[in-house]
Design an enzyme around this catalytic site. Structure first.
Site, short mmCIF file in Angstrom:
data_model
loop_
_atom_site.label_atom_id
_atom_site.label_comp_id
_atom_site.label_asym_id
_atom_site.label_seq_id
_atom_site.Cartn_x
_atom_site.Cartn_y
_atom_site.Cartn_z
N TYR A 156 0.88 -1.17 0.00
CA TYR A 156 0.00 0.00 0.00
C TYR A 156 0.91 1.22 0.00
CZ TYR A 156 -4.44 -2.31 0.81
OH TYR A 156 -5.57 -3.06 0.67
N ASP B 32 -6.03 -0.94 -6.59
CA ASP B 32 -7.50 -0.87 -6.64
C ASP B 32 -8.09 -0.34 -5.33
OD1 ASP B 32 -7.10 -2.98 -4.91
OD2 ASP B 32 -8.07 -4.48 -6.17
N HIS C 70 -9.90 -7.50 -5.43
CA HIS C 70 -9.57 -7.36 -4.00
C HIS C 70 -10.53 -8.22 -3.15
CE1 HIS C 70 -7.34 -4.26 -1.38
NE2 HIS C 70 -7.90 -5.08 -0.52
C1 PPY Z 1 -8.42 -5.22 3.12
O1 PPY Z 1 -8.96 -5.30 4.24
O2 PPY Z 1 -9.01 -5.45 2.09
C2 PPY Z 1 -7.04 -4.85 3.02
O3 PPY Z 1 -6.54 -4.81 1.95
C3 PPY Z 1 -6.26 -4.59 4.21
C4 PPY Z 1 -6.51 -3.31 4.86
C5 PPY Z 1 -6.73 -3.35 6.20
C6 PPY Z 1 -6.94 -2.19 6.86
C7 PPY Z 1 -6.89 -0.99 6.18
C8 PPY Z 1 -6.66 -0.96 4.83
C9 PPY Z 1 -6.48 -2.13 4.17
#
Ligand code: PPY
Length: 489
Positions: free
Chosen positions: A229, A257, A349
């Protein structure tokens, strides 16, 4: 830290309010409300699953650390054991023996029963009406096999390479976050099982275990990819990426995404339970931070300004191959190729971002056609991966026949370790192996290079409404398949 003084529990308790708020744990992006909930108390238990151990030392300036705590003076907040918690423990004790688990669905049934409500809500949730998460499964069911016969399949081989790295399966462990919500060892269960089984693990930026703890637990030569990220503060990202490269990570999977996190309502509703009535989701922007569920509360560091213009920067800071994770159209697959990525993950995702986005499998059809037209496919230096909804080796074989090099599997491995720890993940991988052996024999493919588009009929894949006449035999006579049974408690 050595010249900081040692504090006592009562001293910390003096600072249990908004004006002076100290907490004990081993700039908080989740907002102030959750900090105030633990003001003046020991917050370690709530803190640990959602923050890697190095989160404070990495992110909090040294002058903000108040000191070490004399633990003998701290009054522990006695956690009330709720009925739900007792029931969960009883179910944990009565889990089906691992030998009785015969497919990925079984892991999910057990995980649902034994996980704390909040963890299940976070892991299983998907965005909005959860249409895409269901479509991820249905898409595989709209593709049918065209098996070939009489091909001497006495020995079959499903090993491969992914981004040039050896893998015993055409499957990698995809990134899932916050593993300690579901098991005290978190993502280390994946690392240890992957080492034993020759499978590649993609480490999540938001893993509960720190990046270094995971790498330190690796077997010699074990292969990892890193899911990224991108931080608003690019210096943090640069350091993180370069550190990963130095520690031997073999591929950088940039998540593209999630400029904003999807609204996962199961997760958001958990917040209501925890913080009492009256909390309202997104009624106005100020409320959003505190009432939006585990995931959204900690996602504010992700940079929504990320764009194609940033790709050259990533290429300038690392020699790791770059893969864009979350491509959903042929147009963007072409841009990714032209930007110099070494791969793409066709993904929605796990149904957690844009609801009613199509399945990765469906997107694969148009991506392969478009890349082929431009002479970009096939190309040994540009691989296509698919994730979302994969539960069987037969699903994987369909994706590979249609042009994918490998698939990512996230939740099934997560559920496997929530239910059975490292052994669960090893069993899940073994189940995939058994299924590969049988399905490849029945399909007439001795190795993965034998897979070709003619082995599947994907003509219904892009049709989102398929009329199926009601099947009376199925509805009235067939016996439903059983699921793994709990022992009586
Ligand atoms: C998701 O939960 O889909 C993630 O990719 C992980 C996540 C967890 C907490 C904040 C942002 C992303």
């Amino acid at each position: 830290m050595s010249d900081l003084r040692v504090l006592t529990g009562p001293e910390v308790e003096q600072h249990g309010n908004r004006d002076s708020c100290w907490i004990i744990v081993h700039e908080h992006p989740g907002g102030s409300k959750i900090i105030l909930k633990y003001a003046g108390k020991d917050a370690t238990e709530a803190y640990e699953p959602i923050h890697p151990p190095d989160a404070i030392t990495t992110n909090l300036p040294v002058d903000k650390h108040l000191g070490a705590i004399d633990t003998s003076t701290v009054v522990k907040v006695v956690k009330e054991v709720t009925e739900a918690e007792k029931q969960r423990q009883a179910l944990m004790d009565a889990r089906p023996p691992l030998d009785n688990i015969i497919n990925m669905h079984d892991f999910e049934v057990v995980a649902k029963a034994v996980l704390p409500e909040k963890a299940w809500a976070y892991y299983s949730s998907a965005s909005d009406d959860e249409i895409t998460i269901r479509e991820n499964r249905l898409a595989y069911q709209r593709v049918w096999f065209r098996p070939r016969i009489l091909r001497d399949v006495s020995s079959v081989d499903w090993s491969t390479t992914i981004l040039g790295q050896k893998s015993s399966l055409p499957v990698y462990i995809s990134a899932t976050a916050l593993g300690k919500l579901g098991h005290p060892d978190g993502e280390l269960c994946l690392t240890r099982a992957a080492a034993k089984q020759g499978v590649i693990q993609m480490i999540a930026t938001l893993a509960s275990c720190s990046f270094d703890d995971i790498i330190d637990a690796a077997a010699p030569g074990q292969t990892f990819f890193l899911q990224l990220y991108v931080n608003r503060d690019r210096e943090i990202t640069r350091k993180y990426v370069q550190h990963a490269e130095r520690r031997g990570v073999k591929g950088l999977f940039i998540t593209v995404d999630a400029p904003q996190l999807g609204r996962r309502e199961k997760d958001m509703r958990m917040k209501f339970v925890d913080d009492g009535a009256g909390a309202k989701v997104q009624e106005n922007q100020k409320d959003v931070k505190k009432d939006q569920g585990v995931a959204r509360a900690i996602s504010s560091f992700i940079d929504p300004s990320l764009s194609w213009k940033d790709i050259p920067w990533f290429k300038s800071i690392t020699k790791m191959p770059i893969v864009l994770k979350g491509i959903a159209t042929a147009e963007d697959a072409i841009l990714a190729y032209e930007a110099g990525a070494q791969g793409i993950v066709l993904s929605n995702h796990g149904g957690r971002q844009l609801d009613t986005a199509r399945s990765g499998l469906e997107v694969l059809l148009e991506v392969v056609v478009a890349l082929r037209q431009r002479g970009y496919f096939p190309n040994p230096n540009f691989e296509i991966y698919v994730d979302g909804g994969v539960r069987r080796a037969s699903d994987v074989l369909k994706a590979l026949a249609l042009g994918a090099k490998a698939v990512g599997v996230g939740r099934p491995f997560l559920y496997a370790f929530c239910a059975y720890g490292q052994e669960g993940v090893e069993k899940a991988i073994q189940i995939f192996r058994d299924e590969f052996e049988m399905n490849m024999r029945l399909l007439g493919a001795k190795s993965l290079s034998d897979l070709e588009p003619e082995m599947v009929d994907a003509s219904a894949l892009t049709q989102h409404v398929v009329m199926v006449p009601q099947d009376n035999l199925y509805q009235n006579t067939y016996q439903p398949l059983a699921v793994a049974q709990f022992r009586s408690t």
